[in-house]
Design a protein around this motif. Structure first.
Motif, PDB file in Angstrom:
ATOM      1  N   TYR A  54      -8.167   5.078   0.197  1.00 36.61           N
ATOM      2  CA  TYR A  54      -6.907   4.859   0.919  1.00 36.61           C
ATOM      3  C   TYR A  54      -6.815   5.782   2.133  1.00 36.61           C
ATOM      4  O   TYR A  54      -6.476   5.340   3.237  1.00 36.61           O
ATOM      5  CB  TYR A  54      -5.722   5.092  -0.023  1.00 36.61           C
ATOM      6  CG  TYR A  54      -4.355   4.921   0.626  1.00 36.61           C
ATOM      7  CD1 TYR A  54      -3.964   3.686   1.147  1.00 36.61           C
ATOM      8  CD2 TYR A  54      -3.460   5.987   0.712  1.00 36.61           C
ATOM      9  CE1 TYR A  54      -2.711   3.521   1.736  1.00 36.61           C
ATOM     10  CE2 TYR A  54      -2.202   5.828   1.287  1.00 36.61           C
ATOM     11  CZ  TYR A  54      -1.831   4.596   1.800  1.00 36.61           C
ATOM     12  OH  TYR A  54      -0.595   4.434   2.379  1.00 36.61           O
ATOM     13  N   GLN A  84      -4.178  -0.286  -6.484  1.00 41.91           N
ATOM     14  CA  GLN A  84      -4.246   0.039  -5.056  1.00 41.91           C
ATOM     15  C   GLN A  84      -5.681  -0.095  -4.534  1.00 41.91           C
ATOM     16  O   GLN A  84      -5.909  -0.596  -3.430  1.00 41.91           O
ATOM     17  CB  GLN A  84      -3.715   1.450  -4.805  1.00 41.91           C
ATOM     18  CG  GLN A  84      -3.562   1.731  -3.314  1.00 41.91           C
ATOM     19  CD  GLN A  84      -2.897   3.050  -3.033  1.00 41.91           C
ATOM     20  OE1 GLN A  84      -2.920   3.952  -3.855  1.00 41.91           O
ATOM     21  NE2 GLN A  84      -2.297   3.171  -1.865  1.00 41.91           N
ATOM     22  N   LEU A 117       0.828  -1.211   0.000  1.00 44.85           N
ATOM     23  CA  LEU A 117       0.000   0.000   0.000  1.00 44.85           C
ATOM     24  C   LEU A 117       0.858   1.255   0.000  1.00 44.85           C
ATOM     25  O   LEU A 117       0.601   2.222  -0.714  1.00 44.85           O
ATOM     26  CB  LEU A 117      -0.931   0.004   1.221  1.00 44.85           C
ATOM     27  CG  LEU A 117      -2.155  -0.920   1.143  1.00 44.85           C
ATOM     28  CD1 LEU A 117      -2.838  -1.004   2.498  1.00 44.85           C
ATOM     29  CD2 LEU A 117      -3.135  -0.414   0.078  1.00 44.85           C
ATOM     30  N   ARG A 118       1.913   1.240   0.822  1.00 50.08           N
ATOM     31  CA  ARG A 118       2.775   2.417   0.936  1.00 50.08           C
ATOM     32  C   ARG A 118       3.600   2.632  -0.329  1.00 50.08           C
ATOM     33  O   ARG A 118       3.769   3.756  -0.788  1.00 50.08           O
ATOM     34  CB  ARG A 118       3.687   2.285   2.157  1.00 50.08           C
ATOM     35  CG  ARG A 118       2.955   2.492   3.480  1.00 50.08           C
ATOM     36  CD  ARG A 118       3.828   1.987   4.623  1.00 50.08           C
ATOM     37  NE  ARG A 118       3.345   2.378   5.937  1.00 50.08           N
ATOM     38  CZ  ARG A 118       2.379   1.739   6.592  1.00 50.08           C
ATOM     39  NH1 ARG A 118       1.769   0.706   6.047  1.00 50.08           N
ATOM     40  NH2 ARG A 118       2.006   2.140   7.794  1.00 50.08           N
ATOM     41  N   GLY A 150      -3.395   3.248  -9.518  1.00 44.28           N
ATOM     42  CA  GLY A 150      -4.497   3.671  -8.660  1.00 44.28           C
ATOM     43  C   GLY A 150      -5.547   2.578  -8.587  1.00 44.28           C
ATOM     44  O   GLY A 150      -6.066   2.260  -7.508  1.00 44.28           O
ATOM     45  N   THR A 190       1.569   3.910  -3.139  1.00 44.60           N
ATOM     46  CA  THR A 190       1.355   5.340  -2.884  1.00 44.60           C
ATOM     47  C   THR A 190       2.592   6.148  -3.277  1.00 44.60           C
ATOM     48  O   THR A 190       2.489   7.163  -3.971  1.00 44.60           O
ATOM     49  CB  THR A 190       1.036   5.575  -1.391  1.00 44.60           C
ATOM     50  OG1 THR A 190      -0.140   4.846  -1.055  1.00 44.60           O
ATOM     51  CG2 THR A 190       0.821   7.051  -1.107  1.00 44.60           C
ATOM     52  N   ASP A 191       3.753   5.685  -2.838  1.00 46.56           N
ATOM     53  CA  ASP A 191       4.992   6.422  -3.129  1.00 46.56           C
ATOM     54  C   ASP A 191       5.252   6.502  -4.637  1.00 46.56           C
ATOM     55  O   ASP A 191       5.703   7.533  -5.143  1.00 46.56           O
ATOM     56  CB  ASP A 191       6.184   5.770  -2.411  1.00 46.56           C
ATOM     57  CG  ASP A 191       6.149   6.019  -0.904  1.00 46.56           C
ATOM     58  OD1 ASP A 191       5.398   6.918  -0.473  1.00 46.56           O
ATOM     59  OD2 ASP A 191       6.864   5.317  -0.161  1.00 46.56           O
ATOM     60  N   VAL A 226      -3.343  13.143  -5.538  1.00 46.45           N
ATOM     61  CA  VAL A 226      -2.892  11.801  -5.895  1.00 46.45           C
ATOM     62  C   VAL A 226      -3.597  10.705  -5.096  1.00 46.45           C
ATOM     63  O   VAL A 226      -4.094   9.735  -5.653  1.00 46.45           O
ATOM     64  CB  VAL A 226      -1.364  11.681  -5.715  1.00 46.45           C
ATOM     65  CG1 VAL A 226      -0.902  10.242  -5.937  1.00 46.45           C
ATOM     66  CG2 VAL A 226      -0.634  12.634  -6.658  1.00 46.45           C
ATOM     67  N   ARG A 269       2.932   6.407  -6.997  1.00 46.88           N
ATOM     68  CA  ARG A 269       1.943   7.331  -7.579  1.00 46.88           C
ATOM     69  C   ARG A 269       2.230   8.778  -7.215  1.00 46.88           C
ATOM     70  O   ARG A 269       2.032   9.685  -8.015  1.00 46.88           O
ATOM     71  CB  ARG A 269       0.523   6.923  -7.163  1.00 46.88           C
ATOM     72  CG  ARG A 269       0.085   5.596  -7.782  1.00 46.88           C
ATOM     73  CD  ARG A 269      -1.369   5.287  -7.521  1.00 46.88           C
ATOM     74  NE  ARG A 269      -2.253   6.066  -8.385  1.00 46.88           N
ATOM     75  CZ  ARG A 269      -3.047   7.041  -7.966  1.00 46.88           C
ATOM     76  NH1 ARG A 269      -3.087   7.379  -6.698  1.00 46.88           N
ATOM     77  NH2 ARG A 269      -3.808   7.676  -8.823  1.00 46.88           N
ATOM     78  N   LEU A 270       2.724   9.011  -5.997  1.00 47.42           N
ATOM     79  CA  LEU A 270       3.097  10.379  -5.612  1.00 47.42           C
ATOM     80  C   LEU A 270       4.222  10.888  -6.513  1.00 47.42           C
ATOM     81  O   LEU A 270       4.227  12.044  -6.938  1.00 47.42           O
ATOM     82  CB  LEU A 270       3.546  10.430  -4.145  1.00 47.42           C
ATOM     83  CG  LEU A 270       2.459  10.280  -3.079  1.00 47.42           C
ATOM     84  CD1 LEU A 270       3.090  10.149  -1.697  1.00 47.42           C
ATOM     85  CD2 LEU A 270       1.489  11.464  -3.112  1.00 47.42           C
TER      86      LEU A 270
END
Lengths: 162, 100
Positions: free
Chosen positions: B40, A153, A110-111, A150, A114-115, B35, A117-118
């Motif tokens: 989430y 996730q 999950l993290r 996305g 996210t990283d 984003v 996608r960021l």
């Protein structure tokens, strides 16, 4: 269908095409490299988003917080990306990569998603939620990967959200 | 007649760091970003802060519509821990004094 699901026995499994698995592995590796090779704060908007200031209006407090926490935070992010890379390191069956992810693995996935996608969002200069028009072929690819991750996730959140 | 305050007890209270009544509390804020998925953010609020689904969704929507939401209030050190945890999840969080 690529993405994650929860089996009847409660295990979280991810299924990807060989190409999809390779893309995620590559990007997770790049996140790791980006964080490991980082230099001074403020030189890369993506890094500034991965390791943001904890204080908005007080540079001294922000710098002190950074001094005490940034290395550990970056190290945890690198470790999470490593977990993702390692979990995808399996032999494909019939051109599909199928993995089982345990609870700590889910946290890392999950993290790291996210990283990634960021970072992609930062590279694409994403400023609002509205879909944007890609400026060239490279952006078009990045944008479709960004959207697809996305989705991946979302499937993972749905798989653990019981 | 009023008894004189026992100085030793007072010192003990001060040493335990419990005199936060005179100090402004701090807050942890989570800021909107283009984003992160709404599902989430809500999941992070539930799994980390222990909010129930309705409360997590309410604060997530506050972030989304107002641009930010307070997710915790307390002493500074505690808020710093929360902010670091949020950064770990990839959420954009800051701390500040409650009245700022």
């Amino acid at each position: 269908m690529s993405g994650f699901s929860r089996s009847r026995s409660g295990d979280v499994t991810g299924t990807f095409s060989v190409d999809e698995a390779r893309i995620i592995r590559d990007l997770a590796g790049q996140i790791s490299g980006l964080l490991t090779d980082r230099v001074t704060h403020g030189s890369d908007p993506a890094l500034d988003r991965l390791l943001p200031d904890a204080y908005r209006d007080n540079d001294d407090n922000a710098a002190e917080f950074r001094r005490f926490t940034e290395d550990d935070l970056a190290e945890r992010k690198v470790r999470n990306a490593g977990v993702v890379v390692l979990s995808l390191d399996v032999a494909p069956k019939r051109k599909r990569v199928s993995i089982e992810v345990d609870d700590p693995g889910v946290q890392s996935w999950l993290r790291t998603l996210t990283d990634i996608r960021l970072t992609l969002g930062s590279r694409l200069n994403t400023v609002d939620e509205a879909p944007r028009t890609p400026q060239d072929e490279n952006e078009e690819i990045m944008l479709s990967i960004y959207d697809w991750l996305g989705y991946v996730q979302e499937t993972l959140i749905r798989a653990i959200d019981v | 007649m009023v008894q004189t305050l026992d100085r030793t007890d007072l010192n003990a209270v001060v040493e335990q760091g419990e005199l936060v009544l005179l100090d402004q509390p701090w807050v942890t804020l989570v800021w909107n970003d283009p984003v992160n998925l709404m599902s989430y953010v809500s999941w992070v609020f539930r799994s980390y802060f222990g909010f129930d689904k309705a409360e997590a969704d309410r604060r997530m929507l506050l972030v989304h519509t107002e641009g930010r939401a307070v997710v915790a209030t307390g002493v500074r050190e505690e808020m710093e821990r929360h902010v670091e945890a949020m950064h770990d999840f990839g959420l954009w969080a800051t701390l500040q004094k409650a009245d700022a």
